[in-house]
Design an enzyme around this catalytic site. Sequence first.
Site, PDB file in Angstrom:
ATOM      1  CB  ALA A 170      12.674  16.117 -12.555  1.00 19.35           C
ATOM      2  N   GLY A 219      17.502  12.433  -7.022  1.00 19.73           N
ATOM      3  CA  GLY A 219      17.560  12.657  -5.578  1.00 19.73           C
ATOM      4  C   GLY A 219      18.656  11.866  -4.883  1.00 19.73           C
ATOM      5  CD  GLN A 227       8.111  12.527  -1.302  1.00 18.55           C
ATOM      6  OE1 GLN A 227       6.976  12.916  -1.571  1.00 18.55           O
ATOM      7  NE2 GLN A 227       8.644  11.475  -1.884  1.00 18.55           N
ATOM      8  CB  CYS A 257      13.290   2.143  -1.344  1.00 17.87           C
ATOM      9  SG  CYS A 257      12.971   3.827  -1.802  1.00 17.87           S
ATOM     10  CG  ASN A 309      10.402   9.288   2.010  1.00 15.94           C
ATOM     11  OD1 ASN A 309      11.098   9.767   2.914  1.00 15.94           O
ATOM     12  ND2 ASN A 309      10.468   8.025   1.670  1.00 15.94           N
TER      13      ASN A 309
END
Length: 391
Positions: free
Chosen positions: A204, A74, A183, A329, A155
Amino acid sequence: MSDKMQVYMDNAATTKLCDEAWVAMQPYFREQFYNPSSLYMGAQRVHKAVEDARRTVAEALHADPKEIIFTGGGSEGDNAVLRGIVQGYAGKGKHIITTAAEHHAVLHTLELMQTRGEVELTILPVDEFGMVTAAQIRAALRPDTILVSVIFANNEVGSINPIAEIGALCRAANVVFHTDAVQALGHIPVDVQALHIDLLTLTAHKFHGPKGVGALYARRGIRLMPQISGGGQERGRRAGTENVPGIVGMAVALLKAVAHMPETTARIQALRDRLLCEIPARIPEVKLNGHPTARLPNNVNFSIRYIEGESILLMLDLNGIAASSGSACTSGSLDPSHVLLAMGLPHEIAHGSLRLTLSEYTTDAEIDYVLDILPQIVTRLRAMSPLYNVP
Ligand SMILES: *Cc1c(COP(=O)(O)O)cnc(C)c1O
């Protein structure tokens, strides 16, 4: 505590590889290890596996296989779009419109490019649910706008943006439209034709495929300049020997997710709705973050007043429950989520957020367990909190 359950409710961060993908990938690590660009028969079989996977991914998106570029995930896809469009459309301008609730792969990249003078940025504010409207985009369009980039489904809070309207608007205005659909894929239907999407990022590992592999949909005719040069792989758009096991595993996982989507979604959503309903019933002073209905079927995000998200996470972990506050993150840093702040939440409330994200592997018993443990944790933490006035 000895026989405590292990509950994984952080599927927005990553998902478990499904059995089907795991089995499909294995031959391509050892027996079928050949380089798909080579000429001998074994290599041609591997080449065919890659092209079959490309067709599967294309069909899932209602795209043409030629419009699919395999990537390393992504973040790479988002970077490839932002940098590739700026180079491809330099003759038109350098104005880009995006939103304050994007994933950092978009937002940090654009902010970096802005500090280097490579783009002029309009970051649209989001509403209380973390969403933007097509009208906001329309008002921000300029003659030198080269790209609109809006996240499909958030997300952190799961809100789903009005992608069809934004797509139609951009198409009519002849401005390239990108959506980070990481997402959304595998959870809600995504049709790049119907939604007028020009560029789309997916990865994925968010739909039970392997990590480190993804795809980019780039509509035919879009001038996307390649960011990785070298060999001629991916029709010259992304050099490098293909991650064959990853690509094969991704296609199998996506096919499975899309084929079973109605049943799986209904089941996950029913479990999710128990959390949406029962958490506020069992815990006073919680606030749902994100849109109540226009949200991903697997996302729950609550602000739990008077306590820190981090302390809830630690206590949940001690009880075998893996969850998140904000995005993976940003946890580990003490900054509250940029998405919650953009939605207008005050700092102290943004700090106490808890995200639970479900998958097809989530069970009723796991929901029961979370609904049992979470209120106990909140009671205990609030009892220690100087902010919480016991009535
Ligand atoms: C996970 C995620 C990404 C990053 O994908 P990677 O494959 O981990 O690089 C980008 N955008 C969104 C919305 C995500 O949830």
